[in-house]
Motif scaffolding. Structure first.
Motif, PDB file in Angstrom:
ATOM      1  N   ILE A 235     -30.642  92.533 131.504  1.00 34.92           N
ATOM      2  CA  ILE A 235     -31.289  92.233 132.782  1.00 34.92           C
ATOM      3  C   ILE A 235     -32.125  93.428 133.203  1.00 34.92           C
ATOM      4  CG2 ILE A 235     -29.330  93.067 134.148  1.00 34.92           C
ATOM      5  CD1 ILE A 235     -29.879  90.763 136.123  1.00 34.92           C
ATOM      6  N   SER A 236     -33.264  93.159 133.780  1.00 29.25           N
ATOM      7  CA  SER A 236     -34.136  94.235 134.260  1.00 29.25           C
ATOM      8  C   SER A 236     -34.922  93.737 135.463  1.00 29.25           C
ATOM      9  CB  SER A 236     -35.097  94.692 133.157  1.00 29.25           C
ATOM     10  OG  SER A 236     -35.965  93.641 132.767  1.00 29.25           O
ATOM     11  N   ARG A 237     -35.535  94.658 136.152  1.00 29.27           N
ATOM     12  CA  ARG A 237     -36.332  94.263 137.318  1.00 29.27           C
ATOM     13  C   ARG A 237     -37.631  95.046 137.362  1.00 29.27           C
ATOM     14  NH1 ARG A 237     -32.316  94.825 141.985  1.00 29.27           N
ATOM     15  NH2 ARG A 237     -34.009  93.802 143.114  1.00 29.27           N
TER      16      ARG A 237
ATOM     17  N   ASP B 289     -36.419  93.915 145.916  1.00 31.59           N
ATOM     18  CA  ASP B 289     -35.767  95.180 145.558  1.00 31.59           C
ATOM     19  C   ASP B 289     -34.712  95.599 146.573  1.00 31.59           C
ATOM     20  OD1 ASP B 289     -38.616  97.335 146.412  1.00 31.59           O
ATOM     21  OD2 ASP B 289     -37.697  95.662 147.444  1.00 31.59           O
ATOM     22  N   HIS B 290     -34.625  94.885 147.690  1.00 31.18           N
ATOM     23  CA  HIS B 290     -33.539  95.165 148.625  1.00 31.18           C
ATOM     24  C   HIS B 290     -32.226  94.527 148.206  1.00 31.18           C
ATOM     25  CE1 HIS B 290     -36.509  96.881 151.211  1.00 31.18           C
ATOM     26  NE2 HIS B 290     -37.055  95.743 151.577  1.00 31.18           N
ATOM     27  N   TYR B 291     -32.291  93.641 147.206  1.00 29.03           N
ATOM     28  CA  TYR B 291     -31.150  92.829 146.851  1.00 29.03           C
ATOM     29  C   TYR B 291     -30.596  93.177 145.474  1.00 29.03           C
ATOM     30  CZ  TYR B 291     -32.766  89.651 150.547  1.00 29.03           C
ATOM     31  OH  TYR B 291     -33.172  89.105 151.729  1.00 29.03           O
ATOM     32  N   GLY B 292     -29.277  93.052 145.321  1.00 28.18           N
ATOM     33  CA  GLY B 292     -28.742  92.869 143.991  1.00 28.18           C
ATOM     34  C   GLY B 292     -29.075  91.452 143.560  1.00 28.18           C
ATOM     35  N   VAL B 293     -29.389  91.261 142.291  1.00 23.87           N
ATOM     36  CA  VAL B 293     -29.779  89.952 141.784  1.00 23.87           C
ATOM     37  C   VAL B 293     -28.934  89.608 140.574  1.00 23.87           C
ATOM     38  CG1 VAL B 293     -31.639  88.580 140.780  1.00 23.87           C
ATOM     39  CG2 VAL B 293     -32.145  90.215 142.613  1.00 23.87           C
TER      40      VAL B 293
ATOM     41  N   SER C 168     -37.618  84.604 133.761  1.00 28.76           N
ATOM     42  CA  SER C 168     -38.135  85.333 134.917  1.00 28.76           C
ATOM     43  C   SER C 168     -37.593  84.732 136.200  1.00 28.76           C
ATOM     44  CB  SER C 168     -39.659  85.278 134.951  1.00 28.76           C
ATOM     45  OG  SER C 168     -40.228  85.886 133.815  1.00 28.76           O
ATOM     46  N   CYS C 169     -37.343  85.586 137.145  1.00 27.85           N
ATOM     47  CA  CYS C 169     -36.910  85.190 138.479  1.00 27.85           C
ATOM     48  C   CYS C 169     -37.901  85.821 139.451  1.00 27.85           C
ATOM     49  CB  CYS C 169     -35.498  85.687 138.722  1.00 27.85           C
ATOM     50  SG  CYS C 169     -34.900  85.491 140.417  1.00 27.85           S
ATOM     51  N   ALA C 170     -38.838  85.021 139.916  1.00 31.06           N
ATOM     52  CA  ALA C 170     -39.904  85.522 140.777  1.00 31.06           C
ATOM     53  C   ALA C 170     -39.571  85.249 142.236  1.00 31.06           C
ATOM     54  CB  ALA C 170     -41.222  84.863 140.417  1.00 31.06           C
ATOM     55  N   ALA C 171     -39.731  86.274 143.054  1.00 26.19           N
ATOM     56  CA  ALA C 171     -39.385  86.161 144.470  1.00 26.19           C
ATOM     57  C   ALA C 171     -40.629  86.069 145.334  1.00 26.19           C
ATOM     58  CB  ALA C 171     -38.559  87.368 144.896  1.00 26.19           C
ATOM     59  N   SER C 172     -40.490  85.351 146.419  1.00 24.34           N
ATOM     60  CA  SER C 172     -41.532  85.300 147.436  1.00 24.34           C
ATOM     61  C   SER C 172     -40.866  85.295 148.797  1.00 24.34           C
ATOM     62  CB  SER C 172     -42.411  84.056 147.261  1.00 24.34           C
ATOM     63  OG  SER C 172     -41.647  82.878 147.391  1.00 24.34           O
TER      64      SER C 172
ATOM     65  N   VAL D 242     -37.236  89.704 138.605  1.00 24.28           N
ATOM     66  CA  VAL D 242     -36.109  90.129 137.765  1.00 24.28           C
ATOM     67  C   VAL D 242     -36.142  89.296 136.488  1.00 24.28           C
ATOM     68  CG1 VAL D 242     -33.596  90.185 137.589  1.00 24.28           C
ATOM     69  CG2 VAL D 242     -34.714  90.916 139.693  1.00 24.28           C
ATOM     70  N   TYR D 243     -35.833  89.934 135.381  1.00 22.49           N
ATOM     71  CA  TYR D 243     -35.917  89.286 134.074  1.00 22.49           C
ATOM     72  C   TYR D 243     -34.537  89.221 133.419  1.00 22.49           C
ATOM     73  CZ  TYR D 243     -40.823  90.486 134.732  1.00 22.49           C
ATOM     74  OH  TYR D 243     -42.075  90.609 135.244  1.00 22.49           O
ATOM     75  N   LEU D 244     -34.383  88.243 132.542  1.00 21.71           N
ATOM     76  CA  LEU D 244     -33.217  88.156 131.672  1.00 21.71           C
ATOM     77  C   LEU D 244     -33.737  88.010 130.247  1.00 21.71           C
ATOM     78  CD1 LEU D 244     -30.111  88.005 131.521  1.00 21.71           C
ATOM     79  CD2 LEU D 244     -30.345  85.508 131.519  1.00 21.71           C
ATOM     80  N   GLN D 245     -33.594  89.071 129.469  1.00 19.38           N
ATOM     81  CA  GLN D 245     -33.968  89.043 128.058  1.00 19.38           C
ATOM     82  C   GLN D 245     -32.765  88.567 127.255  1.00 19.38           C
ATOM     83  OE1 GLN D 245     -36.935  89.731 126.374  1.00 19.38           O
ATOM     84  NE2 GLN D 245     -35.796  88.979 124.598  1.00 19.38           N
ATOM     85  N   MET D 246     -32.941  87.497 126.523  1.00 20.88           N
ATOM     86  CA  MET D 246     -31.842  86.911 125.763  1.00 20.88           C
ATOM     87  C   MET D 246     -32.188  86.941 124.282  1.00 20.88           C
ATOM     88  SD  MET D 246     -30.875  83.689 128.226  1.00 20.88           S
ATOM     89  CE  MET D 246     -32.368  82.798 127.824  1.00 20.88           C
ATOM     90  N   ASN D 247     -31.400  87.652 123.523  1.00 18.14           N
ATOM     91  CA  ASN D 247     -31.611  87.757 122.078  1.00 18.14           C
ATOM     92  C   ASN D 247     -30.437  87.149 121.341  1.00 18.14           C
ATOM     93  OD1 ASN D 247     -34.005  89.279 122.512  1.00 18.14           O
ATOM     94  ND2 ASN D 247     -32.807  91.171 122.660  1.00 18.14           N
ATOM     95  N   ASN D 248     -30.653  86.827 120.070  1.00 17.59           N
ATOM     96  CA  ASN D 248     -29.601  86.269 119.218  1.00 17.59           C
ATOM     97  C   ASN D 248     -28.893  85.114 119.920  1.00 17.59           C
ATOM     98  OD1 ASN D 248     -27.932  85.962 116.998  1.00 17.59           O
ATOM     99  ND2 ASN D 248     -26.518  87.589 117.652  1.00 17.59           N
ATOM    100  N   LEU D 249     -29.683  84.194 120.414  1.00 21.58           N
ATOM    101  CA  LEU D 249     -29.126  83.078 121.179  1.00 21.58           C
ATOM    102  C   LEU D 249     -28.239  82.196 120.322  1.00 21.58           C
ATOM    103  CD1 LEU D 249     -32.239  82.374 123.335  1.00 21.58           C
ATOM    104  CD2 LEU D 249     -29.937  82.662 124.261  1.00 21.58           C
TER     105      LEU D 249
END
Length: 117
Positions: free
Chosen positions: A70-72, A30-34, A21-25, A79-86
């Motif tokens: 990647i999703s938001r 949502d104004h940014y590409g991440v 997870s990438c948490a913003a404060s 913003v999230y990074l789902q990592m499978n089959n690591l």
């Protein structure tokens, strides 16, 4: 001022999954590409995946294609990074940034991902 905090890393066996997870404060993310980036000791940061402000995604690393997503969630300002089959080669410190491009100089502390049996 925008501040990003990464979390969700850990130790996982090969073939396992993690969600970062990438948490913003301080500002609306949502104004940014991440972008999600990663770094191993002694090497430069490398891009993994990027999501633009409209939700479109770009793969920055061929080796994660089909395994990482990647999703938001704009409501959660995250913003999230789902990592499978690591794989062991995915071992790195993972960082997010309010950009899809390098160089970037405002890195946070990142989150360690270790893939090992």
């Amino acid at each position: 001022q925008l501040r990003l905090v990464e979390s969700g890393g850990g130790l996982v066996q090969p073939g396992g999954s993690l969600t970062l997870s990438c948490a913003a404060s301080g500002s609306r993310l949502d104004h940014y590409g991440v972008g999600w980036f990663r770094q191993v000791p002694g090497q430069a940061h490398e891009g993994v995946l990027c999501i633009n402000s409209s939700g479109g995604t770009t793969n920055l690393k061929d080796s994660v294609k089909g395994r990482f997503t990647i999703s938001r969630d704009n409501a959660k300002n995250t913003v999230y990074l789902q990592m499978n089959n690591l794989k062991p080669d995915d071992t790195a410190v993972y960082y997010c940034a309010p950009t899809c491009y390098l160089p970037y100089h405002g890195w946070g502390q990142g989150t360690q991902v270790t893939v090992s049996s």
